[in-house]
Scaffold this active site. Structure first.
Site, PDB file in Angstrom:
ATOM      1  N   CYS A  47       7.708 -11.641  15.152  1.00  0.00           N
ATOM      2  CA  CYS A  47       6.292 -12.278  14.771  1.00  0.00           C
ATOM      3  C   CYS A  47       6.414 -12.864  13.534  1.00  0.00           C
ATOM      4  CB  CYS A  47       5.188 -11.406  15.159  1.00  0.00           C
ATOM      5  SG  CYS A  47       3.650 -11.971  14.519  1.00  0.00           S
ATOM      6  N   HIS A  52       5.947 -12.969   7.021  1.00  0.00           N
ATOM      7  CA  HIS A  52       4.903 -13.202   5.808  1.00  0.00           C
ATOM      8  C   HIS A  52       5.237 -12.026   4.727  1.00  0.00           C
ATOM      9  CE1 HIS A  52       2.747 -16.456   7.509  1.00  0.00           C
ATOM     10  NE2 HIS A  52       2.012 -15.541   8.231  1.00  0.00           N
ATOM     11  N   CYS A 176       1.175  -8.042  20.350  1.00  0.00           N
ATOM     12  CA  CYS A 176       0.627  -8.945  19.322  1.00  0.00           C
ATOM     13  C   CYS A 176       0.370 -10.293  20.022  1.00  0.00           C
ATOM     14  CB  CYS A 176       1.533  -8.938  18.039  1.00  0.00           C
ATOM     15  SG  CYS A 176       1.011 -10.120  16.758  1.00  0.00           S
TER      16      CYS A 176
HETATM   17  P1  PAD Z   1       5.167 -19.491  14.466  1.00  0.00           P
HETATM   18  O1  PAD Z   1       5.982 -19.771  12.958  1.00  0.00           O
HETATM   19  O2  PAD Z   1       6.004 -19.403  15.494  1.00  0.00           O
HETATM   20  O3  PAD Z   1       3.992 -21.034  14.696  1.00  0.00           O
HETATM   21  C1  PAD Z   1       3.443 -21.626  13.768  1.00  0.00           C
HETATM   22  C2  PAD Z   1       3.587 -23.342  14.117  1.00  0.00           C
HETATM   23  O4  PAD Z   1       2.959 -24.006  13.299  1.00  0.00           O
HETATM   24  C3  PAD Z   1       5.268 -23.894  14.329  1.00  0.00           C
HETATM   25  O5  PAD Z   1       5.428 -24.313  15.651  1.00  0.00           O
HETATM   26  C4  PAD Z   1       5.112 -24.929  13.001  1.00  0.00           C
HETATM   27  O6  PAD Z   1       5.990 -25.970  13.401  1.00  0.00           O
HETATM   28  C5  PAD Z   1       3.634 -25.063  12.950  1.00  0.00           C
HETATM   29  N1  PAD Z   1       3.242 -25.732  11.872  1.00  0.00           N
HETATM   30  C6  PAD Z   1       3.403 -25.321  10.504  1.00  0.00           C
HETATM   31  N2  PAD Z   1       2.743 -25.936   9.631  1.00  0.00           N
HETATM   32  C7  PAD Z   1       2.291 -26.874  10.293  1.00  0.00           C
HETATM   33  C8  PAD Z   1       1.168 -27.995  10.069  1.00  0.00           C
HETATM   34  N3  PAD Z   1       0.779 -28.154   8.474  1.00  0.00           N
HETATM   35  N4  PAD Z   1       0.677 -28.694  10.895  1.00  0.00           N
HETATM   36  C9  PAD Z   1       0.793 -28.325  12.047  1.00  0.00           C
HETATM   37  N5  PAD Z   1       1.760 -27.612  12.719  1.00  0.00           N
HETATM   38  C10 PAD Z   1       2.303 -26.917  11.812  1.00  0.00           C
HETATM   39  O7  PAD Z   1       4.023 -18.307  14.010  1.00  0.00           O
HETATM   40  P2  PAD Z   1       3.398 -17.518  15.178  1.00  0.00           P
HETATM   41  O8  PAD Z   1       3.121 -18.192  16.372  1.00  0.00           O
HETATM   42  O9  PAD Z   1       4.129 -16.295  15.403  1.00  0.00           O
HETATM   43  O10 PAD Z   1       2.041 -17.120  14.243  1.00  0.00           O
HETATM   44  C11 PAD Z   1       1.286 -18.047  13.950  1.00  0.00           C
HETATM   45  C12 PAD Z   1       0.210 -17.363  12.887  1.00  0.00           C
HETATM   46  O11 PAD Z   1      -0.798 -16.652  13.448  1.00  0.00           O
HETATM   47  C13 PAD Z   1       0.737 -16.753  11.559  1.00  0.00           C
HETATM   48  O12 PAD Z   1       0.095 -17.151  10.647  1.00  0.00           O
HETATM   49  C14 PAD Z   1       0.802 -15.426  11.973  1.00  0.00           C
HETATM   50  O13 PAD Z   1       0.747 -14.781  10.944  1.00  0.00           O
HETATM   51  C15 PAD Z   1      -0.869 -15.292  12.742  1.00  0.00           C
HETATM   52  C16 PAD Z   1      -0.983 -14.124  13.645  1.00  0.00           C
HETATM   53  N6  PAD Z   1      -2.102 -13.768  13.540  1.00  0.00           N
HETATM   54  C17 PAD Z   1      -2.458 -12.520  14.325  1.00  0.00           C
HETATM   55  C18 PAD Z   1      -3.820 -12.135  14.262  1.00  0.00           C
HETATM   56  O14 PAD Z   1      -3.920 -11.009  14.853  1.00  0.00           O
HETATM   57  N7  PAD Z   1      -4.817 -12.935  13.790  1.00  0.00           N
HETATM   58  C19 PAD Z   1      -1.489 -11.692  15.009  1.00  0.00           C
HETATM   59  C20 PAD Z   1      -0.331 -12.529  15.205  1.00  0.00           C
HETATM   60  C21 PAD Z   1       0.031 -13.459  14.116  1.00  0.00           C
HETATM   61 ZN    ZN Z   2       1.957 -10.123  15.283  1.00  0.00          ZN
END
Ligand code: PAD
Ligand code: ZN
Ligand code: ZN
Length: 377
Positions: A47, A52, A176
């Site tokens: 993830c 990060h 997650c």
């Molecule tokens: P990921 O890196 O697979 O997806 C992020 C996407 O965003 C990619 O497809 C990128 O191409 C795109 N992207 C990057 N910058 C830009 C931009 N400026 N404009 C448009 N698109 C862009 O990540 P993920 O899907 O595994 O996770 C996404 C976020 O969610 C990440 O910050 C993660 O830490 C967070 C998260 N939060 C929780 C929670 O509980 N809130 C849980 C799991 C993940």
């Molecule tokens: Zn996660």
């Protein structure tokens, strides 16, 4: 089990510090203490939130640490006082625990148990110690879980028993990415049938938001990403159209306003970029729009919004783990998966043996994977 009560030696990926590859090492995993369980991890997802830490975006992390929080496994042994779990049970670790007793747990509108370690990153069990050692050094836990190891120890409030038929190499995503995205749409956003949604970021979590918007009955779901390669899969998950901000001269919120008669009903930021959070908020309708922050921004980041944009009627909100009270809802989500209410296959692009974990992170960073699931053989 023959191993109960004994120290287990096994493989784990250690993060000795930021900006270096994870190191596969032999570790010792102590037996579970009171109200703890030791779990054999079967499958664990790669993830962005783990990345990060590796990249150094989360600055107050304690090292060395065993990362990983999206997983499924089997209980190996339980400590005293554990009543709801026994060896052989299939389980999912919970990075947001549910103690059932704190102010948040007692409030039906919150899922953020006081026992969580998100943002604080103390890196220890509830009793303030850790069960892992490597080369004689104690190794920290990561957000109540630590799943990049063959065996982990969890507080019993941070583990949910799931249906015995659940395929662990798929339902690990319920730990997650899937639940976070899906719940952000159905719980936090409370997307209504017939509405228009914008999803910024089409990674594993963003695609799960898309799935949630579709299940909630949204009639338009607009996916936004800088990487066009993400669009086909987003459409497979339910996006009705996809746009790339690079294709427009105007700011993306203006583009969306034109497309949607003055703004979307719901916008989701699923990247962790504060300037995208601002534009997601501005993309919502001025009188009735709602923006949901899902992405995890770097520790030092601050969000800027125009107060007038709130005053006129927009709402800004967010949640970890999609607002689900974890111990109550993870078993239900697994049952919904077994009942085919949603499909996890479009989210999984790669399977790899655990030893290839750094390759899994490389694929994520290059934008070539959605979820890589690591398995122990
Ligand atoms: P990921 O890196 O697979 O997806 C992020 C996407 O965003 C990619 O497809 C990128 O191409 C795109 N992207 C990057 N910058 C830009 C931009 N400026 N404009 C448009 N698109 C862009 O990540 P993920 O899907 O595994 O996770 C996404 C976020 O969610 C990440 O910050 C993660 O830490 C967070 C998260 N939060 C929780 C929670 O509980 N809130 C849980 C799991 C993940
Ligand atoms: Zn996660
Ligand atoms: Zn609690």
């Amino acid at each position: 089990m023959a191993t109960a009560g004994k120290v287990i030696k096994c493989k784990a990926a250690i993060c000795w510090g930021p900006k270096q590859p994870l190191s596969i090492e032999e570790i010792e995993v102590a037996p579970p203490k009171r109200h703890e369980v030791r779990v054999k991890i079967v499958a664990t997802g790669v993830c962005r939130s783990d990345e990060h830490v590796i990249s150094g975006a989360l600055s107050n992390m304690k090292f060395p640490v065993i990362l990983g929080h999206e997983a499924a496994g089997i209980v190996e042994s339980v400590g005293e006082g554990v009543t709801d779990l026994k060896p052989g049970d299939k389980v999912i670790p919970l990075f947001v625990p549910q103690c059932g007793e704190c102010r948040c747990c007692k409030n039906p509108d919150s899922n953020l148990c006081y026992e969580n370690d998100i943002g604080k990153y103390n890196g220890v069990m509830r009793d303030k110690t850790t069960r892992f050692t490597c080369r004689g050094k104690p190794i920290h836990n990561f957000i109540s879980t630590s799943t990049f190891t063959e065996y982990t120890v969890l507080d019993d409030i941070a583990v949910a028993k799931i249906h015995p038929d659940a395929p662990l190499e798929k339902v690990c995503l319920i730990g997650c990415g899937f639940s976070t995205g899906y719940g952000s749409a159905v719980n936090t956003g409370k997307v209504k049938p017939g509405s228009t949604c914008a999803v910024f970021g089409l990674g594993g979590v963003g695609l799960s938001v898309v799935i949630g918007c579709k299940v909630a009955g949204a009639s338009r779901i607009i996916g936004i990403d800088l990487n066009n390669d993400k669009f086909a899969r987003a459409k497979e998950c339910g996006a009705t159209e996809c746009i790339n901000p690079k294709d427009y001269d105007a700011p993306i919120h203006e583009v969306l306003a034109k497309m949607t008669d003055d703004g979307v009903d719901y916008a989701f930021e699923v990247i962790g970029n504060t300037s995208v959070m601002t534009s997601a908020f501005s993309s919502t309708h001025f009188g009735c729009g709602k923006a949901v922050i899902v992405g995890l921004a770097p520790s030092s980041a601050k969000l800027t919004i125009d107060p007038l944009e709130v005053l006129t009627g927009r709402t800004l909100t967010g949640a970890v783990f999609g607002g689900w009270k974890s111990k109550d809802n993870v078993p239900k989500l697994v049952r919904d998966y077994l009942d085919k209410k949603f499909n996890l296959d479009p989210l999984i692009t790669h399977y790899m043996p655990f030893e290839k974990i750094n390759e899994g992170f490389d694929l994520l960073c290059k934008g070539e994977s959605i979820r890589t699931v690591l398995t122990f053989t």
